[in-house]
Design a protein around this motif. Sequence first.
Motif, PDB file in Angstrom:
ATOM      1  N   LYS C  68       0.860  -1.169   0.000  1.00 48.94           N
ATOM      2  CA  LYS C  68       0.000   0.000   0.000  1.00 48.94           C
ATOM      3  C   LYS C  68       0.901   1.224   0.000  1.00 48.94           C
ATOM      4  N   ARG C  69       0.463   2.294  -0.640  1.00 51.19           N
ATOM      5  CA  ARG C  69       1.324   3.458  -0.783  1.00 51.19           C
ATOM      6  C   ARG C  69       1.150   4.455   0.357  1.00 51.19           C
ATOM      7  N   LYS C  71       0.973   5.531   4.392  1.00 48.91           N
ATOM      8  CA  LYS C  71       1.591   5.087   5.646  1.00 48.91           C
ATOM      9  C   LYS C  71       0.920   5.708   6.860  1.00 48.91           C
ATOM     10  N   LEU C  72       1.073   7.038   7.009  1.00 51.59           N
ATOM     11  CA  LEU C  72       0.674   7.698   8.256  1.00 51.59           C
ATOM     12  C   LEU C  72      -0.825   7.650   8.487  1.00 51.59           C
ATOM     13  N   GLU C  76      -2.529   0.523  10.033  1.00 50.56           N
ATOM     14  CA  GLU C  76      -1.321  -0.139  10.527  1.00 50.56           C
ATOM     15  C   GLU C  76      -0.431   0.817  11.331  1.00 50.56           C
ATOM     16  N   ILE C 216     -10.341   5.461  -3.681  1.00 51.33           N
ATOM     17  CA  ILE C 216     -10.128   5.505  -2.230  1.00 51.33           C
ATOM     18  C   ILE C 216      -8.639   5.579  -1.918  1.00 51.33           C
ATOM     19  N   LEU C 221      -4.099   8.860   0.061  1.00 48.33           N
ATOM     20  CA  LEU C 221      -2.799   9.468  -0.226  1.00 48.33           C
ATOM     21  C   LEU C 221      -2.860  10.994  -0.154  1.00 48.33           C
ATOM     22  N   ASP C 253     -21.305   7.327  -1.922  1.00 50.57           N
ATOM     23  CA  ASP C 253     -20.723   5.987  -1.773  1.00 50.57           C
ATOM     24  C   ASP C 253     -20.558   5.682  -0.279  1.00 50.57           C
ATOM     25  N   LEU C 254     -21.633   5.142   0.308  1.00 53.86           N
ATOM     26  CA  LEU C 254     -21.613   4.889   1.756  1.00 53.86           C
ATOM     27  C   LEU C 254     -20.680   3.746   2.132  1.00 53.86           C
ATOM     28  N   SER C 255     -20.261   2.948   1.150  1.00 58.35           N
ATOM     29  CA  SER C 255     -19.316   1.877   1.481  1.00 58.35           C
ATOM     30  C   SER C 255     -17.991   2.445   1.960  1.00 58.35           C
ATOM     31  N   PRO C 258     -17.293   1.786   6.084  1.00 56.74           N
ATOM     32  CA  PRO C 258     -16.503   0.651   6.586  1.00 56.74           C
ATOM     33  C   PRO C 258     -15.103   0.584   5.987  1.00 56.74           C
ATOM     34  N   ILE C 259     -14.929   1.080   4.790  1.00 55.31           N
ATOM     35  CA  ILE C 259     -13.601   0.988   4.169  1.00 55.31           C
ATOM     36  C   ILE C 259     -12.611   1.929   4.865  1.00 55.31           C
ATOM     37  N   LYS C 262     -11.656   0.610   8.073  1.00 53.72           N
ATOM     38  CA  LYS C 262     -10.758  -0.533   7.972  1.00 53.72           C
ATOM     39  C   LYS C 262      -9.325  -0.106   7.639  1.00 53.72           C
ATOM     40  N   GLU C 263      -9.201   0.831   6.713  1.00 53.98           N
ATOM     41  CA  GLU C 263      -7.871   1.194   6.211  1.00 53.98           C
ATOM     42  C   GLU C 263      -7.192   2.284   7.027  1.00 53.98           C
ATOM     43  N   MET C 292     -24.238   2.783   9.346  1.00 52.83           N
ATOM     44  CA  MET C 292     -23.035   2.142   8.826  1.00 52.83           C
ATOM     45  C   MET C 292     -21.775   2.531   9.590  1.00 52.83           C
TER      46      MET C 292
END
Lengths: 338, 338, 338, 338
Positions: C68-69, C71-72, C76, C216, C221, C253-255, C258-259, C262-263, C292
Amino acid sequence: MIIVLKPDTSKRDEQAVMREIKKLGYKPHVMRGVERVVIGAIGDERTHANLETLTTWPQVERVMPVQKRFKLVSREAHKGNSTITLLNGTVIGGKRFVVMAGPCSVESEKQLLTTAHAVAEAGATVLRGGAFKPRTSPYEFQGLGEKGLKLLAKARRETGLAIITELLSEQHADMVADYADILQIGARNAQNFQLLIAAAKTGKPVLLKRGLSMKIEEWLLAGEYVLANNNANLMFCERGIRTFETYTRNTLDLSTIPIIKKESHCPIVIDPSQGAGRADLVAAMCKGAVAMGADSLLIVVHPNPAEAWSDGAQQVSLELFAKLMEELKPFIAAAGRE
Amino acid sequence: MIIVLKPDTSKRDEQAVMREIKKLGYKPHVMRGVERVVIGAIGDERTHANLETLTTWPQVERVMPVQKRFKLVSREAHKGNSTITLLNGTVIGGKRFVVMAGPCSVESEKQLLTTAHAVAEAGATVLRGGAFKPRTSPYEFQGLGEKGLKLLAKARRETGLAIITELLSEQHADMVADYADILQIGARNAQNFQLLIAAAKTGKPVLLKRGLSMKIEEWLLAGEYVLANNNANLMFCERGIRTFETYTRNTLDLSTIPIIKKESHCPIVIDPSQGAGRADLVAAMCKGAVAMGADSLLIVVHPNPAEAWSDGAQQVSLELFAKLMEELKPFIAAAGRE
Amino acid sequence: MIIVLKPDTSKRDEQAVMREIKKLGYKPHVMRGVERVVIGAIGDERTHANLETLTTWPQVERVMPVQKRFKLVSREAHKGNSTITLLNGTVIGGKRFVVMAGPCSVESEKQLLTTAHAVAEAGATVLRGGAFKPRTSPYEFQGLGEKGLKLLAKARRETGLAIITELLSEQHADMVADYADILQIGARNAQNFQLLIAAAKTGKPVLLKRGLSMKIEEWLLAGEYVLANNNANLMFCERGIRTFETYTRNTLDLSTIPIIKKESHCPIVIDPSQGAGRADLVAAMCKGAVAMGADSLLIVVHPNPAEAWSDGAQQVSLELFAKLMEELKPFIAAAGRE
Amino acid sequence: MIIVLKPDTSKRDEQAVMREIKKLGYKPHVMRGVERVVIGAIGDERTHANLETLTTWPQVERVMPVQKRFKLVSREAHKGNSTITLLNGTVIGGKRFVVMAGPCSVESEKQLLTTAHAVAEAGATVLRGGAFKPRTSPYEFQGLGEKGLKLLAKARRETGLAIITELLSEQHADMVADYADILQIGARNAQNFQLLIAAAKTGKPVLLKRGLSMKIEEWLLAGEYVLANNNANLMFCERGIRTFETYTRNTLDLSTIPIIKKESHCPIVIDPSQGAGRADLVAAMCKGAVAMGADSLLIVVHPNPAEAWSDGAQQVSLELFAKLMEELKPFIAAAGRE
């Protein structure tokens, strides 16, 4: 397939992925990167189970296929360019540039024959005309049906033009094939696989339009249904994709010409009329298509566009068509065609 | 229809447009603005020729329709909410929220019955499962066919669940209708009008998925084909549209819930599994759909997603499904449903 | 990076790729599949040259990044949820659900104060209002400028609401930061990196709207530009993407809820007003967003939408806003928020 | 504007709409159709309040603008084709076809001068090269800045080529204008109106790239910002739009050539490199653009694409560029250009 594991995956979770890969018939191959472990699954992706299911595993970040999924339509399967020869001698995909033209819908004997004679004289060798029409609304004109096919056959006898017409229903496959030289599969049916199989089985050449939101790989795979059903006479037809732009009805994606030429051996036809949805843009689109290496154009022509029973806005008049054919000549020559 | 003329159109060219409007059965009505002349063409746009052909005329800048093109599916045609009652007593579109669940493909008796018992116990009342599968590649698993239908019927006998399964071919319409309680028309066939007509004629309830690049008006018009063929038991199913985003397989357009409720009387079902293409997003999507007023969910569930024969990445396990059904309860209550 | 070579690549061409990989600082790792050779390039993709240039080499079929490009902004980098605390005590990203509301443009003292008092009373804790407006046409109202900022400051003093307003120009960064509690970066400037850096450097919290056609990963980024410039107070705001659908102004885009959860560790805000472009869909969108898992809503509210100076169609009246706030309560509770 | 009322609107609700129309400065004009009442609001839509706010009224179904929103860029404002003359004598928009070429980023004196001499020799008259680079990630090469501009100036002195380079920040406008002959506004900044105004005010010619999801009308309106700020030297540049297709980086929309020619008097430039994102498609794209009537091409060229610091995959080598220039000649002649 390439399986990318999440950072900090435990040895045990890594082993579980390895076991699953083996179970599904692949040979795993591990690569340890600076942050992530990557596993290559070696084996033919087209004959084994799809590993994309591994993306449901919590330790898996991504699964990436390596192989192309299409075979018979691919340039690798057949290095040269395929050509399709029609009964009237027209060869699609050869040195000679081919023009297909005619009305959106067959409306009457007079309308069709007037158009057929005019387009033949201007240099077209294939006559298009819809007898069965897919219409967005059930209240719109649905085509003349078999009566329209008979008129097309009559136009062929009178002019020597070959006939292309749309196949809408599996149940009509034999009937339409009796009349037509080329069966057209429309954009809305581009992934109606039962119809593709039925068309392929008639043995007649098939022109497969790109669906409105079909990726190029999906389009090639839809074509694969035709070749996999023992019909090698397939041509692809770009007719515009659906984007956010509303100025044109669709966005004609002319980049498909070099792409199909690169990925496949099958001929590529451009339909600028559906692509633009506006007759005033058709001439420029045709020139671009010729210059970029298309094998053929499919142009909607009508003796009186303003009174057409369907899609009048995109139909070119007989006069404009004859003028366009003249204007295309230097571009056909520049493209190294006849 | 509203016809906008270009600035500086001559009186003569204006008259020509007026004559054409009359000829096509409308009554013209002129409005002179500061820069442009606008002509209203008065008459029922659904029963007269389409004036969009006028856009081919040089003096015409734009033609804008005024009426909506759909009738029978519209809220204007039926003020209340339509409900669809299945043989097992499930009512779709009523006060009680309905969950449909099951595997993407019927793979085996064990897989199907395990799933059916589990989803019934968790509260689903309709079992989904594909016997005929439309697959992007001809080399992928195409479904068990009638054998799959027989297994679905067996699951119905054992669990009392109603059955929803996809109809792929006109030629299967009677056979599939013999087994199924609801016929599903998939996204790739959403504008396969011959299939819609064949499905309507069986008399069974029809669930119409939205095509990948189908505008809402086109979806409503495709539904109109069902009602116009004397089948009032239609439900719409949003399953995601194709956009530029690649993180999800499709972009689930939840705004269709209030829109379909506003424009139509037919129930609206949400398929979050196809929409996201990722099981880890399904729970959030379901909650959103319930909160926004959907009538039903269609969820892909599998006893072992990682070994599914198709679309494993989007299938939820039996355990996750049971947990999800619990989590949905407060949202169903908040939405005023049972 | 994963480099896929074409079938039948010669040993020599393979060696050339290996040499280039080493030259660019990676360690190559070869995997021989059944049809293709795949080379893994091991090394940190974010600190080495990009190997995508290899796609120009004739023997290379594809280059696929593994890492993945970002970081901050990534989950993770920070396992918990980040929260942003404003001067008036509002915490975004915490247990308490936050509502930001106010007019599209600041038009007058009366309009702004009326709105501010009404939204504060209904439960909002942040006031939105544009003083600098990006308008599609140069002939449309461009905002009151600093006069608008002064009115926002006055509304803050009177009501205790925090202030969010758009930053349009690097040259205004200090001035806007003097008045605002949150700097909003609009959709059209979402990849105006100079503006993002200028906003970050003020030290004020930044709300980054998603661009109309931003993937996304690109959005994350763009957010990375803020954190990389030493400003940890970043929140993402989904406001609809551009698709082919024209019924709504954009497709919300309500998805993304959760995305992003998650990320990333940053809060996610939903703007249903821009998303739908229609006030009649806002209530349903808000309920979906809450269910959601969104952290906050940004709602356009106006005392008299029909007379708004910009974007009237999407502005909710004060009465509807108060009603909406009541309706949201059970959904906020169901989502485990206060 | 045209306002369509809902069926069965009461006389009172109709009157309310009429009053509002008058209040906002228009003259209402009623047309009674068979199902709906339509009201024309007569007045200049560009100088009065926008009636779209009426869509929030319950009795209003739709509001449709009649006028085009752009003025100065329109073909109506200026019947002939505008031309832009650069200091080195290059005329864009005239009979002579213009080629702009050069590297994506200026990397070093050697790289730039080698490229400049090669493209000049092959027939280009404008040198492109980025000194300030907008990069998706903050960790990617951001350009050499003013040092890059100095190298471009040196290349101009040595070769006589004019210079085009991107303007990224309002704060650099004067500095970049000191060095450049044409200021390029990139796709990500296409609706960064503050930057457009700053670019216009330098008085230098402006090349405006189309945003990734910009409708043609929005693009024309963004151009209107340049002309409205007293800079008539504007050219539009199509560089591909974002669609669902992933084979190419963007979808180059060549239909913009005849459309811009129809709607505007400003020159149209095509950037096939960004459009395709793949050097192997550039030649075909160039031929199509020439055939369709573009005024100029903007091509990314690099002495060693595989080692480029940015966007290597789309850069053409010096040898391929020279070959391409030869191949284009017959198409330029066929298009009636020199």
